[in-house]
Design a protein around this motif. Structure first.
Motif, PDB file in Angstrom:
ATOM      1  N   PRO A 138     -30.295  65.259 -55.727  1.00  0.00           N
ATOM      2  CA  PRO A 138     -30.195  65.464 -57.176  1.00  0.00           C
ATOM      3  C   PRO A 138     -31.168  66.519 -57.699  1.00  0.00           C
ATOM      4  N   ARG A 139     -32.203  66.812 -56.946  1.00  0.00           N
ATOM      5  CA  ARG A 139     -33.152  67.845 -57.368  1.00  0.00           C
ATOM      6  C   ARG A 139     -32.673  69.204 -56.879  1.00  0.00           C
ATOM      7  N   ALA A 140     -32.503  70.114 -57.798  1.00  0.00           N
ATOM      8  CA  ALA A 140     -31.941  71.426 -57.496  1.00  0.00           C
ATOM      9  C   ALA A 140     -32.774  72.152 -56.446  1.00  0.00           C
ATOM     10  N   GLY A 141     -32.076  72.767 -55.494  1.00  0.00           N
ATOM     11  CA  GLY A 141     -32.738  73.590 -54.504  1.00  0.00           C
ATOM     12  C   GLY A 141     -33.209  72.871 -53.267  1.00  0.00           C
ATOM     13  N   LEU A 142     -33.108  71.553 -53.246  1.00  0.00           N
ATOM     14  CA  LEU A 142     -33.554  70.800 -52.068  1.00  0.00           C
ATOM     15  C   LEU A 142     -32.372  70.494 -51.165  1.00  0.00           C
ATOM     16  N   PRO A 143     -32.508  70.727 -49.860  1.00  0.00           N
ATOM     17  CA  PRO A 143     -31.453  70.295 -48.944  1.00  0.00           C
ATOM     18  C   PRO A 143     -31.509  68.783 -48.770  1.00  0.00           C
ATOM     19  N   SER A 144     -30.402  68.195 -48.399  1.00  0.00           N
ATOM     20  CA  SER A 144     -30.434  66.779 -48.042  1.00  0.00           C
ATOM     21  C   SER A 144     -30.696  66.660 -46.544  1.00  0.00           C
ATOM     22  N   GLY A 145     -30.852  65.446 -46.081  1.00  0.00           N
ATOM     23  CA  GLY A 145     -31.244  65.206 -44.700  1.00  0.00           C
ATOM     24  C   GLY A 145     -32.453  64.291 -44.674  1.00  0.00           C
ATOM     25  N   HIS A 146     -33.167  64.265 -43.550  1.00  0.00           N
ATOM     26  CA  HIS A 146     -34.300  63.346 -43.466  1.00  0.00           C
ATOM     27  C   HIS A 146     -35.381  63.870 -42.521  1.00  0.00           C
ATOM     28  N   ILE A 147     -36.528  63.254 -42.620  1.00  0.00           N
ATOM     29  CA  ILE A 147     -37.651  63.559 -41.738  1.00  0.00           C
ATOM     30  C   ILE A 147     -37.281  63.107 -40.327  1.00  0.00           C
ATOM     31  N   PRO A 148     -37.450  63.955 -39.333  1.00  0.00           N
ATOM     32  CA  PRO A 148     -37.091  63.564 -37.962  1.00  0.00           C
ATOM     33  C   PRO A 148     -37.758  62.256 -37.537  1.00  0.00           C
ATOM     34  N   GLY A 149     -36.949  61.368 -36.977  1.00  0.00           N
ATOM     35  CA  GLY A 149     -37.455  60.087 -36.500  1.00  0.00           C
ATOM     36  C   GLY A 149     -37.482  58.987 -37.539  1.00  0.00           C
ATOM     37  N   SER A 150     -37.176  59.324 -38.791  1.00  0.00           N
ATOM     38  CA  SER A 150     -37.218  58.302 -39.839  1.00  0.00           C
ATOM     39  C   SER A 150     -35.965  57.430 -39.791  1.00  0.00           C
ATOM     40  N   VAL A 151     -36.071  56.261 -40.417  1.00  0.00           N
ATOM     41  CA  VAL A 151     -34.999  55.267 -40.437  1.00  0.00           C
ATOM     42  C   VAL A 151     -34.604  55.022 -41.884  1.00  0.00           C
ATOM     43  N   ASN A 152     -33.313  54.936 -42.138  1.00  0.00           N
ATOM     44  CA  ASN A 152     -32.817  54.763 -43.504  1.00  0.00           C
ATOM     45  C   ASN A 152     -32.671  53.285 -43.867  1.00  0.00           C
ATOM     46  N   ILE A 153     -33.397  52.862 -44.907  1.00  0.00           N
ATOM     47  CA  ILE A 153     -33.232  51.528 -45.496  1.00  0.00           C
ATOM     48  C   ILE A 153     -33.124  51.738 -47.000  1.00  0.00           C
ATOM     49  N   PRO A 154     -31.921  51.963 -47.521  1.00  0.00           N
ATOM     50  CA  PRO A 154     -31.772  52.235 -48.959  1.00  0.00           C
ATOM     51  C   PRO A 154     -32.363  51.126 -49.814  1.00  0.00           C
ATOM     52  N   SER A 155     -33.160  51.518 -50.794  1.00  0.00           N
ATOM     53  CA  SER A 155     -33.850  50.517 -51.624  1.00  0.00           C
ATOM     54  C   SER A 155     -32.871  49.622 -52.375  1.00  0.00           C
ATOM     55  N   ALA A 156     -31.691  50.132 -52.694  1.00  0.00           N
ATOM     56  CA  ALA A 156     -30.714  49.328 -53.425  1.00  0.00           C
ATOM     57  C   ALA A 156     -30.312  48.078 -52.658  1.00  0.00           C
ATOM     58  N   LYS A 157     -30.413  48.117 -51.322  1.00  0.00           N
ATOM     59  CA  LYS A 157     -30.033  46.959 -50.515  1.00  0.00           C
ATOM     60  C   LYS A 157     -31.049  45.817 -50.625  1.00  0.00           C
ATOM     61  N   LEU A 158     -32.211  46.102 -51.197  1.00  0.00           N
ATOM     62  CA  LEU A 158     -33.227  45.068 -51.374  1.00  0.00           C
ATOM     63  C   LEU A 158     -33.046  44.309 -52.679  1.00  0.00           C
ATOM     64  N   VAL A 159     -32.089  44.734 -53.492  1.00  0.00           N
ATOM     65  CA  VAL A 159     -31.913  44.141 -54.818  1.00  0.00           C
ATOM     66  C   VAL A 159     -30.615  43.349 -54.861  1.00  0.00           C
ATOM     67  N   ALA A 160     -30.714  42.083 -55.234  1.00  0.00           N
ATOM     68  CA  ALA A 160     -29.545  41.217 -55.351  1.00  0.00           C
ATOM     69  C   ALA A 160     -28.752  41.584 -56.610  1.00  0.00           C
ATOM     70  N   PRO A 161     -27.507  41.123 -56.730  1.00  0.00           N
ATOM     71  CA  PRO A 161     -26.693  41.460 -57.899  1.00  0.00           C
ATOM     72  C   PRO A 161     -27.313  41.071 -59.239  1.00  0.00           C
ATOM     73  N   ASP A 162     -28.149  40.045 -59.247  1.00  0.00           N
ATOM     74  CA  ASP A 162     -28.769  39.616 -60.502  1.00  0.00           C
ATOM     75  C   ASP A 162     -30.057  40.382 -60.816  1.00  0.00           C
ATOM     76  N   GLY A 163     -30.390  41.379 -59.973  1.00  0.00           N
ATOM     77  CA  GLY A 163     -31.577  42.187 -60.215  1.00  0.00           C
ATOM     78  C   GLY A 163     -32.836  41.657 -59.578  1.00  0.00           C
ATOM     79  N   ARG A 164     -32.753  40.478 -58.951  1.00  0.00           N
ATOM     80  CA  ARG A 164     -33.921  39.939 -58.265  1.00  0.00           C
ATOM     81  C   ARG A 164     -34.005  40.499 -56.836  1.00  0.00           C
ATOM     82  N   MET A 165     -35.149  40.269 -56.212  1.00  0.00           N
ATOM     83  CA  MET A 165     -35.314  40.690 -54.824  1.00  0.00           C
ATOM     84  C   MET A 165     -34.348  39.918 -53.932  1.00  0.00           C
TER      85      MET A 165
END
Length: 281
Positions: free
Chosen positions: A188-215
């Motif tokens: 979403p930030r202009a001019g930045l490529p997408s991708g990731h730091i080599p060796g990093s693991v993806n755990i999207p923060s949205a998956k930590l939030v339940a439908p009611d907004g709690r952890m």
């Protein structure tokens, strides 16, 4: 410490405690809301007695990166003006699924203040509990002195992350959505490529939030973090905000050793000398 979270029911029962301070950290990324949307949300209605903590204001002035951690002098001065100091119990909440309350929780921990928790479910949980709202800021009297005791191990620089990446010395967990991590969706930030730091693991923060907004519950958290429930890790994201949600989730599992890469992807991808990986996995 047993949990970094408190329930709305607990806060409702303890809201009048003289040593309690409540902080509203509502913040919204610029690509989904207008400037100052967090402050506007606070002004429309907040938990009684709550003061507003603006992560875009209480930040490092000398950096061109967004909301970087300020030095201990500025942090101490600003939180004293909010009426927060030594001996206070702090409850942080927001109105956007932990996205900035976790960041402010982490900032206080970096400054050595351990008696800080996040309201599970934020403003939504408070209202569901029948909690009142007010639309006027509280009268803040002179805060106690705030003594910073900087916990340097909780914050990582680009150089430290570069070393962790190249030597696989420290797990790197990325909180961004999978498309941005994999390089299949634009940043979403202009001019930045997408991708990731080599060796990093993806755990999207949205998956930590339940439908009611709690952890998310313990079963879901354990599934997400798998091998990272003990020992140091470093969390990263787009600009060091949602990464703190990962640190909060790990603390809920008993791992309080998660550090943040404060510059995160904004800093990493802005330097063409840093390697970028993509993946369709």
């Amino acid at each position: 410490m047993t949990s970094p979270l408190v329930s709305a029911a607990w806060l409702k029962s303890n809201i009048s405690a003289p040593d309690l301070r409540i902080i509203d950290a509502s913040w919204f990324p610029s690509w989904i809301a207008s400037a100052n949307a967090g402050r506007a949300a606070y002004e429309r209605g907040h938990i009684p007695g709550a003061v507003y903590f603006d992560i875009d204001d209480i930040c490092a002035e000398e950096s061109d990166l967004p909301h970087m951690m300020p030095d201990s002098v500025k942090f101490s001065s600003r939180v004293r003006k909010l009426g927060v100091g030594d001996g206070n119990r702090i409850v942080v909440y927001d109105s956007n699924d932990f996205i900035a309350s976790a960041r402010v929780w982490w900032m206080f921990r970096v400054m050595g203040h351990e008696d800080v928790v996040v309201l599970d479910g934020g403003l939504r949980a408070w209202e569901a509990e029948g909690g009142d709202l007010e639309d006027l800021p509280p009268i803040v009297t002179g805060g106690r002195h705030f003594t910073p005791r900087v916990q340097a191990h909780l914050i990582k620089s680009r150089e430290q992350v570069r070393e962790a990446s190249s030597g696989a010395t420290l797990p790197i967990l990325d909180a961004r959505p999978a498309g941005r991590f994999n390089g299949t969706e634009e940043e979403p930030r202009a001019g930045l490529p997408s991708g990731h730091i080599p060796g990093s693991v993806n755990i999207p923060s949205a998956k930590l939030v339940a439908p009611d907004g709690r952890m998310a519950d313990e079963i879901q958290l354990k599934k997400l973090f798998d091998d990272y429930r003990a020992g140091p890790v470093v969390a990263t994201c787009g600009s060091g905000v949602s990464a703190a949600v990962l640190a909060l989730g790990l603390a809920q599992l008993g791992n309080w050793e998660a550090a943040l890469y404060d510059g995160s992807w904004t800093e990493w991808a802005s330097d063409k000398d840093n390697p970028v990986e993509t993946s369709t996995a």
